[in-house]
Design a protein around this motif. Structure first.
Motif, PDB file in Angstrom:
ATOM      1  N   MET A  59       4.578   8.858 -12.197  1.00  0.00           N
ATOM      2  CA  MET A  59       5.791   9.492 -11.669  1.00  0.00           C
ATOM      3  C   MET A  59       6.791   8.484 -11.118  1.00  0.00           C
ATOM      4  O   MET A  59       7.993   8.677 -11.212  1.00  0.00           O
ATOM      5  N   HIS A  73       9.343  13.314 -14.749  1.00  0.00           N
ATOM      6  CA  HIS A  73       8.964  13.092 -13.359  1.00  0.00           C
ATOM      7  C   HIS A  73       8.418  14.374 -12.709  1.00  0.00           C
ATOM      8  O   HIS A  73       7.395  14.355 -12.033  1.00  0.00           O
ATOM      9  N   ARG A  98       4.635  14.729 -11.147  1.00  0.00           N
ATOM     10  CA  ARG A  98       4.465  14.898  -9.694  1.00  0.00           C
ATOM     11  C   ARG A  98       4.036  16.326  -9.348  1.00  0.00           C
ATOM     12  O   ARG A  98       3.272  16.546  -8.406  1.00  0.00           O
ATOM     13  N   LEU A 147      -2.022   4.728  -9.467  1.00  0.00           N
ATOM     14  CA  LEU A 147      -0.844   4.749  -8.592  1.00  0.00           C
ATOM     15  C   LEU A 147      -1.224   5.132  -7.160  1.00  0.00           C
ATOM     16  O   LEU A 147      -0.816   4.486  -6.202  1.00  0.00           O
ATOM     17  N   ALA A 176      -0.363   2.734  -4.260  1.00  0.00           N
ATOM     18  CA  ALA A 176       0.868   3.003  -3.499  1.00  0.00           C
ATOM     19  C   ALA A 176       0.606   3.226  -2.020  1.00  0.00           C
ATOM     20  O   ALA A 176       1.470   2.962  -1.186  1.00  0.00           O
ATOM     21  N   GLY A 177      -0.600   3.731  -1.687  1.00  0.00           N
ATOM     22  CA  GLY A 177      -0.808   4.155  -0.315  1.00  0.00           C
ATOM     23  C   GLY A 177      -1.525   3.174   0.582  1.00  0.00           C
ATOM     24  O   GLY A 177      -1.614   3.414   1.781  1.00  0.00           O
ATOM     25  N   THR A 199       0.909  -0.409   1.929  1.00  0.00           N
ATOM     26  CA  THR A 199       2.034   0.130   2.699  1.00  0.00           C
ATOM     27  C   THR A 199       1.580   0.679   4.051  1.00  0.00           C
ATOM     28  O   THR A 199       2.161   0.370   5.089  1.00  0.00           O
ATOM     29  N   LEU A 233       2.253  -0.501   7.910  1.00  0.00           N
ATOM     30  CA  LEU A 233       2.866   0.340   8.951  1.00  0.00           C
ATOM     31  C   LEU A 233       2.050   0.273  10.250  1.00  0.00           C
ATOM     32  O   LEU A 233       2.608   0.074  11.334  1.00  0.00           O
ATOM     33  N   LEU A 266       9.053   2.219  11.289  1.00  0.00           N
ATOM     34  CA  LEU A 266       9.392   2.390   9.872  1.00  0.00           C
ATOM     35  C   LEU A 266      10.800   1.865   9.589  1.00  0.00           C
ATOM     36  O   LEU A 266      11.067   1.284   8.542  1.00  0.00           O
ATOM     37  N   PRO A 276       7.856  -1.098   5.816  1.00  0.00           N
ATOM     38  CA  PRO A 276       6.786  -1.704   5.003  1.00  0.00           C
ATOM     39  C   PRO A 276       7.225  -1.997   3.565  1.00  0.00           C
ATOM     40  O   PRO A 276       6.860  -3.013   2.994  1.00  0.00           O
ATOM     41  N   PHE A 307      10.839   5.735   3.452  1.00  0.00           N
ATOM     42  CA  PHE A 307      10.022   6.388   2.424  1.00  0.00           C
ATOM     43  C   PHE A 307      10.848   6.703   1.180  1.00  0.00           C
ATOM     44  O   PHE A 307      10.434   7.503   0.341  1.00  0.00           O
ATOM     45  N   TYR A 327      11.125  10.499  -3.335  1.00  0.00           N
ATOM     46  CA  TYR A 327      10.731  10.387  -1.924  1.00  0.00           C
ATOM     47  C   TYR A 327       9.201  10.333  -1.845  1.00  0.00           C
ATOM     48  O   TYR A 327       8.490  11.118  -2.498  1.00  0.00           O
ATOM     49  N   ALA A 359       0.807   9.134   5.386  1.00  0.00           N
ATOM     50  CA  ALA A 359       0.999   7.835   6.041  1.00  0.00           C
ATOM     51  C   ALA A 359       1.340   8.030   7.515  1.00  0.00           C
ATOM     52  O   ALA A 359       0.826   7.318   8.387  1.00  0.00           O
TER      53      ALA A 359
END
Ligand code: HEM
Length: 369
Positions: A58, A66, A70, A208, A212-213, A216, A220, A252, A257, A314, A320, A327
Motif C-alpha cells: 500500500m 491503494h 489497505r 511492510l 514500518a512499525g 519508527t 519515538l 512527534l 521519527p 504520521f 496516513y 504507535a
C-alpha cells in the motif's frame, strides 16, 4: 533552508527538496500529482524494482490499488480495535521492565524501546517474537538507511537488500501457507485467507508491517525519554503535571521519527515558486514542516503542552500511517512503565544515528534508580 529556499533542487542527488508545512502538506495530499510509486521511480533511476522492500504494498501504491491493499486490514488498526489490545501491550511492557528492574544502568533502545514494538507487532501478526534479532537485522538492512541514496550507495547495499528481502519473502511465504486453513484471529491468518490480495501482495504486506512499525516506534519511545530528560520535564510527566499524551505529540513534532517521504511528480507543477517537470523525484521533509514557524509558535522550542499541535509526523492524506494509533498507545504505555519504575533516568553520552530519513539514536544509555 526552509526560509531561504523552501523548494530547492539538489543537483547532486537530482531531487527536489520541499521544506515548508503548507508545501509538504500539498505534496502528501495530492496523490494524483505526486505519486507514491517509489518502486518504479527507483527502478527507473537505479534499475532496482522487485527487490524494493515495499514492492506491491500500500505504501508505494496509488488509488485505486491503494484502497484495495489497505482496505482489507484497515479495521484492525482503528483506534477502537487498538484500545482493546492495551492490556496485552501493558503486559509486554511490564515483562521488559522486570528484566531491568534491578539494574543501575540501562540502554533505553536495546533494553526496552526496540523489544517492545517488535514483540507487539509479532503478536499481532501471530509470529514468534523469539526471532526478533533476525527481524532487527532485516529492518536495519532494508529501512535504516538514507533514502537519498546515490547510485553508488544503492549498488553497494543492493546485495544485502536482495538477500534480506528474499529471506523475508521465504519466511512469510511459509507462514502464509501454513495458515491458509486457519481460523485464528492473527494478521498472518487474515492475510492468508483474504481473496483481495495476490500471493506477492500478501508477503509484501507482512513484510511492510514488520518493517514500518519497528524502527519508527523504537525511535519515538527513545526520542521521548531523550526530550523529557534534556528539557527537564521528566518529573512533570511522571506526576501528571504535564499530560503524557500531549507531551508525546510534541516529541512527534520536535523529533519526528520519520523525517522525510518520497514522491514523484506525474505532471509539471508549480510549488513554492518553482516549476517542477513531470517525473521528478521530490523529498517532502516532514521533520522540517513540523518546525515551520508559520504554523507553530516558538517552533524551535520543545513545549510539552503545545496545543493545538498540527504536526504531520504520521504523514497526511490517503497514506496516513496505518499504525498511528498503535504507535501512540505503545509509546504511552512504554513511557508510563519506565517513569513509574525509575525515579531517576539520567542520560549518559550516546552516539547519534547517522540517518537522514529517520530521527533517532543508536543507543540511549541511562543511569537509573
Ligand atoms: C505509513 C510514520 C508506526 C505502519 C506511515 C507514514 C508515516 C509513518 C510518515 C506515511 C508514509 C507515506 O505517506 O509515504 C510512522 C511513525 C511511527 C509509525 C512516525 C511511529 C512512531 C507504525 C506502526 C505501524 C505502521 C506501529 C504498523 C504496525 C504503517 C503502514 C503505512 C505507514 C502500513 C502505509 C500506509 C499507507 O500507505 O496507506 N507511517 N509510522 N507505522 N505506516 Fe507508520
Amino acid at each position: 533552508m526552509r526560509q531561504e529556499a523552501p523548494v530547492h533542487y539538489d543537483e547532486q542527488r537530482k531531487v527536489w527538496d520541499v521544506f515548508g508545512h503548507e508545501d509538504v502538506d500539498r505534496v502528501l495530499t495530492d496523490y494524483e500529482l505526486f505519486t507514491s510509486d517509489m518502486v518504479s521511480t527507483e527502478a527507473a533511476r537505479f534499475g532496482d524494482d522487485e527487490d524494493h522492500p515495499f514492492f506491491r504494498t500500500m505504501i508505494s501504491a496509488d488509488p485505486p490499488e491503494h484502497g484495495r491493499l489497505r482496505g482489507f486490514v484497515a479495521d484492525r488498526f482503528s483506534p477502537g480495535m487498538i484500545r482493546e489490545y492495551r492490556p496485552r501491550i501493558e503486559a509486554v511492557a511490564a515483562e521488559f521492565i522486570d528484566r531491568v528492574a534491578d539494574a543501575n544502568r540501562i540502554d533505553i533502545v536495546d533494553d526496552f524501546a526496540y523489544p517492545l514494538p517488535v514483540t507487539v507487532i509479532a503478536e499481532l501478526l501471530g509470529i514468534p517474537s523469539e526471532r526478533r534479532d533476525q527481524f532487527k537485522a532485516w529492518s536495519d538492512t532494508l529501512i535504516a538507511r538514507p533514502i537519498e541514496d546515490t547510485k553508488a550507495a544503492v549498488k553497494e547495499t543492493q546485495t544485502h537488500r536482495k538477500r534480506a528481502k528474499q529471506e523475508m519473502r521465504e519466511y512469510f511465504s511459509t507462514l502464509l501457507d501454513g495458515r491458509a486453513d486457519s481460523e485464528d484471529d492473527d494478521l498472518v491468518t487474515l492475510t492468508a485467507t483474504t481473496d483481495e490480495l495476490t500471493r506477492e501482495e500478501k508477503t509484501g504486506f507482512c513484510t511492510l508491517l514488520l518493517l514500518a512499525g519497528n524502527v519508527t516506534t523504537t525511535n519515538l519511545i527513545t526520542n521521548a525519554v531523550w526530550c523529557f530528560e534534556e528539557q527537564g520535564v521528566t518529573d512533570a510527566v511522571r506526576t501528571g503535571a504535564v499530560d503524557r499524551t500531549q507531551a508525546i505529540e510534541e516529541v512527534l513534532r520536535y523529533r519526528s521519527p520519520v523525517q522525510a517521504l518520497r514522491r514523484t511528480t506525474t505532471d509539471a507543477v508549480e510549488i513554492g515558486g518553482q516549476r517542477i517537470d513531470a517525473g521528478e523525484v521530490i523529498t517532502a521533509w516532514i521533520g522540517s514542516a513540523n518546525r515551520d514557524s508559520e504554523i507553530f509558535d516558538a517552533a524551535a522550542e520543545f513545549r510539552p503542552e503545545r496545543s493545538p499541535n498540527p504536526h504531520i509526523a504520521f504523514g497526511k492524506g490517503i497514506h496516513y500511517c496505518l499504525g498511528a494509533s498503535l504507535a501512540r498507545i505503545e509509546a504511552d504505555i512504554a513511557l508510563k512503565a519506565l517513569l513509574d519504575q525509575f525515579e531517576v533516568l539520567s542520560l549518559e553520552e550516546s552516539e547519534k544515528t547517522p540517518l537522514k530519513s529517520l530521527y533517532g539514536v543508536k543507543e540511549l544509555p541511562c543511569r537509573v534508580e
